[in-house]
Design a protein around this motif. Structure first.
Motif, PDB file in Angstrom:
ATOM      1  N   THR A   8       0.846  -1.195   0.000  1.00 48.21           N
ATOM      2  CA  THR A   8       0.000   0.000   0.000  1.00 48.21           C
ATOM      3  C   THR A   8       0.883   1.247   0.000  1.00 48.21           C
ATOM      4  O   THR A   8       1.067   1.913   1.021  1.00 48.21           O
ATOM      5  N   GLY A   9       1.431   1.551  -1.161  1.00 46.85           N
ATOM      6  CA  GLY A   9       2.131   2.813  -1.313  1.00 46.85           C
ATOM      7  C   GLY A   9       3.628   2.748  -1.167  1.00 46.85           C
ATOM      8  O   GLY A   9       4.211   1.732  -0.826  1.00 46.85           O
ATOM      9  N   VAL A  10       4.243   3.900  -1.415  1.00 42.46           N
ATOM     10  CA  VAL A  10       5.698   4.011  -1.473  1.00 42.46           C
ATOM     11  C   VAL A  10       6.327   4.305  -0.115  1.00 42.46           C
ATOM     12  O   VAL A  10       7.529   4.152   0.068  1.00 42.46           O
ATOM     13  N   ASP A  11       5.513   4.755   0.841  1.00 44.72           N
ATOM     14  CA  ASP A  11       6.034   5.111   2.166  1.00 44.72           C
ATOM     15  C   ASP A  11       4.877   5.169   3.153  1.00 44.72           C
ATOM     16  O   ASP A  11       3.720   4.850   2.803  1.00 44.72           O
ATOM     17  N   ALA A  12       5.179   5.565   4.385  1.00 46.58           N
ATOM     18  CA  ALA A  12       4.150   5.590   5.426  1.00 46.58           C
ATOM     19  C   ALA A  12       3.042   6.587   5.097  1.00 46.58           C
ATOM     20  O   ALA A  12       1.866   6.338   5.387  1.00 46.58           O
ATOM     21  N   GLU A  13       3.399   7.717   4.503  1.00 50.27           N
ATOM     22  CA  GLU A  13       2.397   8.726   4.184  1.00 50.27           C
ATOM     23  C   GLU A  13       1.401   8.203   3.152  1.00 50.27           C
ATOM     24  O   GLU A  13       0.189   8.406   3.280  1.00 50.27           O
ATOM     25  N   GLN A  14       1.902   7.494   2.153  1.00 47.81           N
ATOM     26  CA  GLN A  14       0.975   6.977   1.145  1.00 47.81           C
ATOM     27  C   GLN A  14       0.171   5.793   1.676  1.00 47.81           C
ATOM     28  O   GLN A  14      -0.967   5.569   1.250  1.00 47.81           O
ATOM     29  N   ALA A  15       0.739   5.056   2.618  1.00 46.47           N
ATOM     30  CA  ALA A  15      -0.045   4.013   3.273  1.00 46.47           C
ATOM     31  C   ALA A  15      -1.266   4.623   3.952  1.00 46.47           C
ATOM     32  O   ALA A  15      -2.383   4.084   3.881  1.00 46.47           O
ATOM     33  N   GLU A  16      -1.088   5.745   4.604  1.00 48.43           N
ATOM     34  CA  GLU A  16      -2.207   6.451   5.213  1.00 48.43           C
ATOM     35  C   GLU A  16      -3.206   6.897   4.151  1.00 48.43           C
ATOM     36  O   GLU A  16      -4.432   6.839   4.362  1.00 48.43           O
ATOM     37  N   ASP A  17      -2.703   7.330   2.999  1.00 44.74           N
ATOM     38  CA  ASP A  17      -3.591   7.722   1.908  1.00 44.74           C
ATOM     39  C   ASP A  17      -4.448   6.545   1.449  1.00 44.74           C
ATOM     40  O   ASP A  17      -5.634   6.726   1.096  1.00 44.74           O
ATOM     41  N   PHE A  18      -3.882   5.342   1.440  1.00 39.16           N
ATOM     42  CA  PHE A  18      -4.654   4.157   1.071  1.00 39.16           C
ATOM     43  C   PHE A  18      -5.803   3.936   2.054  1.00 39.16           C
ATOM     44  O   PHE A  18      -6.922   3.579   1.657  1.00 39.16           O
ATOM     45  N   LEU A  19      -5.538   4.124   3.348  1.00 39.81           N
ATOM     46  CA  LEU A  19      -6.596   3.970   4.344  1.00 39.81           C
ATOM     47  C   LEU A  19      -7.716   4.981   4.114  1.00 39.81           C
ATOM     48  O   LEU A  19      -8.903   4.637   4.192  1.00 39.81           O
ATOM     49  N   VAL A  20      -7.348   6.215   3.848  1.00 39.62           N
ATOM     50  CA  VAL A  20      -8.342   7.255   3.595  1.00 39.62           C
ATOM     51  C   VAL A  20      -9.134   6.931   2.335  1.00 39.62           C
ATOM     52  O   VAL A  20     -10.369   7.102   2.283  1.00 39.62           O
ATOM     53  N   LEU A  21      -8.439   6.434   1.307  1.00 43.94           N
ATOM     54  CA  LEU A  21      -9.101   6.080   0.055  1.00 43.94           C
ATOM     55  C   LEU A  21     -10.131   4.980   0.280  1.00 43.94           C
ATOM     56  O   LEU A  21     -11.261   5.055  -0.214  1.00 43.94           O
ATOM     57  N   ALA A  22      -9.745   3.956   1.031  1.00 37.95           N
ATOM     58  CA  ALA A  22     -10.671   2.860   1.306  1.00 37.95           C
ATOM     59  C   ALA A  22     -11.885   3.346   2.096  1.00 37.95           C
ATOM     60  O   ALA A  22     -13.030   2.965   1.808  1.00 37.95           O
ATOM     61  N   ALA A  23     -11.634   4.200   3.097  1.00 36.16           N
ATOM     62  CA  ALA A  23     -12.734   4.722   3.911  1.00 36.16           C
ATOM     63  C   ALA A  23     -13.699   5.567   3.085  1.00 36.16           C
ATOM     64  O   ALA A  23     -14.894   5.642   3.392  1.00 36.16           O
ATOM     65  N   GLY A  24     -13.196   6.186   2.040  1.00 34.87           N
ATOM     66  CA  GLY A  24     -14.026   7.036   1.198  1.00 34.87           C
ATOM     67  C   GLY A  24     -14.887   6.278   0.206  1.00 34.87           C
ATOM     68  O   GLY A  24     -15.726   6.884  -0.468  1.00 34.87           O
ATOM     69  N   HIS A  25     -14.699   4.958   0.118  1.00 35.99           N
ATOM     70  CA  HIS A  25     -15.487   4.143  -0.825  1.00 35.99           C
ATOM     71  C   HIS A  25     -16.015   2.897  -0.119  1.00 35.99           C
ATOM     72  O   HIS A  25     -15.716   1.766  -0.502  1.00 35.99           O
ATOM     73  N   PRO A  26     -16.848   3.085   0.912  1.00 37.58           N
ATOM     74  CA  PRO A  26     -17.334   1.935   1.679  1.00 37.58           C
ATOM     75  C   PRO A  26     -18.258   1.019   0.892  1.00 37.58           C
ATOM     76  O   PRO A  26     -18.489  -0.122   1.297  1.00 37.58           O
ATOM     77  N   ASP A  27     -18.777   1.505  -0.239  1.00 30.44           N
ATOM     78  CA  ASP A  27     -19.684   0.702  -1.044  1.00 30.44           C
ATOM     79  C   ASP A  27     -18.953  -0.194  -2.036  1.00 30.44           C
ATOM     80  O   ASP A  27     -19.581  -0.963  -2.767  1.00 30.44           O
ATOM     81  N   ARG A  28     -17.636  -0.115  -2.074  1.00 33.89           N
ATOM     82  CA  ARG A  28     -16.856  -0.893  -3.030  1.00 33.89           C
ATOM     83  C   ARG A  28     -15.966  -1.887  -2.285  1.00 33.89           C
ATOM     84  O   ARG A  28     -15.510  -1.626  -1.172  1.00 33.89           O
ATOM     85  N   THR A  29     -15.720  -3.036  -2.916  1.00 33.75           N
ATOM     86  CA  THR A  29     -14.721  -3.969  -2.407  1.00 33.75           C
ATOM     87  C   THR A  29     -13.355  -3.473  -2.854  1.00 33.75           C
ATOM     88  O   THR A  29     -13.116  -3.279  -4.045  1.00 33.75           O
ATOM     89  N   PHE A  30     -12.484  -3.264  -1.881  1.00 28.71           N
ATOM     90  CA  PHE A  30     -11.135  -2.769  -2.156  1.00 28.71           C
ATOM     91  C   PHE A  30     -10.181  -3.682  -1.401  1.00 28.71           C
ATOM     92  O   PHE A  30     -10.088  -3.619  -0.181  1.00 28.71           O
ATOM     93  N   MET A  31      -9.493  -4.514  -2.118  1.00 32.01           N
ATOM     94  CA  MET A  31      -8.638  -5.537  -1.519  1.00 32.01           C
ATOM     95  C   MET A  31      -7.220  -5.389  -2.055  1.00 32.01           C
ATOM     96  O   MET A  31      -7.013  -5.020  -3.208  1.00 32.01           O
ATOM     97  N   VAL A  32      -6.241  -5.645  -1.200  1.00 29.70           N
ATOM     98  CA  VAL A  32      -4.839  -5.615  -1.604  1.00 29.70           C
ATOM     99  C   VAL A  32      -4.302  -7.042  -1.518  1.00 29.70           C
ATOM    100  O   VAL A  32      -4.436  -7.709  -0.493  1.00 29.70           O
ATOM    101  N   GLY A  33      -3.700  -7.512  -2.596  1.00 29.23           N
ATOM    102  CA  GLY A  33      -3.237  -8.887  -2.658  1.00 29.23           C
ATOM    103  C   GLY A  33      -2.148  -9.180  -1.634  1.00 29.23           C
ATOM    104  O   GLY A  33      -1.203  -8.402  -1.477  1.00 29.23           O
ATOM    105  N   GLU A  34      -2.299 -10.283  -0.936  1.00 31.19           N
ATOM    106  CA  GLU A  34      -1.251 -10.789  -0.043  1.00 31.19           C
ATOM    107  C   GLU A  34      -1.410 -12.303   0.030  1.00 31.19           C
ATOM    108  O   GLU A  34      -2.129 -12.821   0.891  1.00 31.19           O
ATOM    109  N   ASN A  35      -0.764 -13.003  -0.897  1.00 35.87           N
ATOM    110  CA  ASN A  35      -0.970 -14.447  -1.000  1.00 35.87           C
ATOM    111  C   ASN A  35      -0.506 -15.213   0.228  1.00 35.87           C
ATOM    112  O   ASN A  35      -0.993 -16.311   0.511  1.00 35.87           O
ATOM    113  N   TYR A  36       0.431 -14.639   1.014  1.00 29.34           N
ATOM    114  CA  TYR A  36       0.895 -15.353   2.202  1.00 29.34           C
ATOM    115  C   TYR A  36      -0.222 -15.545   3.231  1.00 29.34           C
ATOM    116  O   TYR A  36      -0.188 -16.492   4.009  1.00 29.34           O
TER     117      TYR A  36
END
Length: 382
Positions: free
Chosen positions: A107-135
């Motif tokens: 989720t992003g290039v650094d800690a600041e953009q990781a926070e941006d991902f959280l805000v982005l997800a919160a702004g679209h509660p009607d959509r499925t937003f998943m980040v791949g992590e096969n482990y």
């Protein structure tokens, strides 16, 4: 009367590079009842033609760019597989276009953009937003987690894991991509590949409360640190050490196994992609080994989880918050190395302990999944 069949998700691919070729497409072609590929795009026309050729996809499904793909009415969801510096902007555009999103990590290039991902997800509660992590979905790791949950080794108190292996550009491999050799994201290989290891650690050991890290640079073929050693304190009270080295010179064969020490036993995770082994040792010196062969290392399962989230409204294990929690361990490790100090980690909102994924509608761990498992018992008593 039988319930009507649910139509497959109409999927668009944004990016068709190595991750799609080696990881996602082999899984998607086994899930034709869940996904129907309706469009794809790639910034490289040559790569797009290559994808159409090896996948057998009609070249007419190619679109000029992601804007054209996102404007299509026959695309319900997108799988985003682009270089790390572009993941956020592409995910943002896809969500704005009303698509469900499966996005490559991290989720992003650094800690600041990781926070941006959280805000982005919160702004679209009607959509499925998943980040791949096969482990999170690997059979051997889920089996280990189930053993831990059952108290198979008592109270876990120590984790030890050293991973070392040569990393140089090789044609056709992930290390061959220029954006990985000269990464425009903090942490380089430790954010790109090492974040998988952090996902494994969090799945099995729980959340991290404190880190103390150090780094070294010993690989001229990649920018950024090649070595990371990290002391960990977990929220559950256990401690651990994780060391990862990606040098440019060949290294002798390394065990690269993870060991989990409990008050009533030890778990050892070892093996290659082709054959993974989980060995549990008991106080009477008996060992029980389960070998996993022919598994796809979680890629099919994570896409099935995404489909379940889109079609049935289930909460996916690989959430944005869980991916951010993985990435933040790496980022705080780098902070710790720079400051030469032990640092705490703030809880990531919406993350918490990683859930144990099971196939939908099943009480078992492996129902409907590919692969074979075999078990054996031995003793290491003198």
């Amino acid at each position: 009367m039988a319930a009507p069949a649910i139509p497959p998700i109409r999927l668009g691919l944004i990016g068709t590079g190595l991750a799609v070729e080696k990881l996602h497409w082999p899984a998607l072609r086994t899930l034709t009842d869940r996904f129907a590929l309706t469009a794809f795009t790639d910034s490289s026309a040559e790569q797009g033609r290559r994808f159409a050729a090896y996948s057998g996809t009609d070249p007419a499904r190619a679109t000029a760019d992601r804007a054209a793909l996102l404007a299509r009415d026959d695309v319900d969801a997108v799988l985003i597989s682009v270089p790390i510096p572009h993941l956020y902007e592409v995910a943002r555009d896809a969500l704005a276009a009303g698509k469900d999103v499966f996005c490559e990590k991290p989720t992003g290039v650094d800690a600041e953009q990781a926070e941006d991902f959280l805000v982005l997800a919160a702004g679209h509660p009607d959509r499925t937003f998943m980040v791949g992590e096969n482990y999170f979905y690997r059979d051997d790791l889920r089996y280990t987690r189930a053993l831990l949950d059952s108290g198979a080794i008592g109270r876990p108190h120590l984790m030890a894991w050293r991973h070392a292996g040569q990393s140089v550009p090789r044609p056709g491999g992930f290390t061959s991509t220029p954006w990985r050799q000269r990464p425009q994201y903090r942490g380089g290989v430790h954010l790109d590949f090492g974040v998988h290891h952090i996902a494994q650690i969090r799945l099995l050991c729980g959340d991290v409360a404190r880190v103390h890290g150090a780094v070294q640079t010993a690989n001229s073929t990649i920018d950024g640190p090649s070595d990371l050693t990290l002391n960990l304190v977990f929220t559950g009270g256990a401690i651990g050490n994780y060391t990862a080295s990606f040098p440019e010179i060949p290294v002798p064969p390394e065990p690269n196994d993870m060991r989990l020490y409990g008050t009533e036993g030890v778990l050892v995770l070892a093996g290659s992609d082709a054959e993974r082994r989980v060995t549990r040792s008991s106080p009477d010196a008996t060992t029980h080994t389960t070998v996993f062969r022919g598994i796809d290392n979680g890629y099919r399962a994570e896409l099935a989880d995404f489909a379940d989230a889109v079609q049935f409204g289930l909460r996916p294990v690989g959430s944005v918050a869980q991916s951010v929690a993985n990435a933040m361990v790496v980022q705080r490790a780098l902070d710790s190395a720079e400051q030469a100090a032990a640092l705490t980690l703030a809880p990531v909102p919406g993350a918490g302990a990683v859930p144990l994924w099971r196939p939908r509608g099943s009480t078992g761990l492996f129902d409907g999944l590919p692969g074979q498992r075999s078990s054996s018992t031995a003793s290491f008593a003198a």
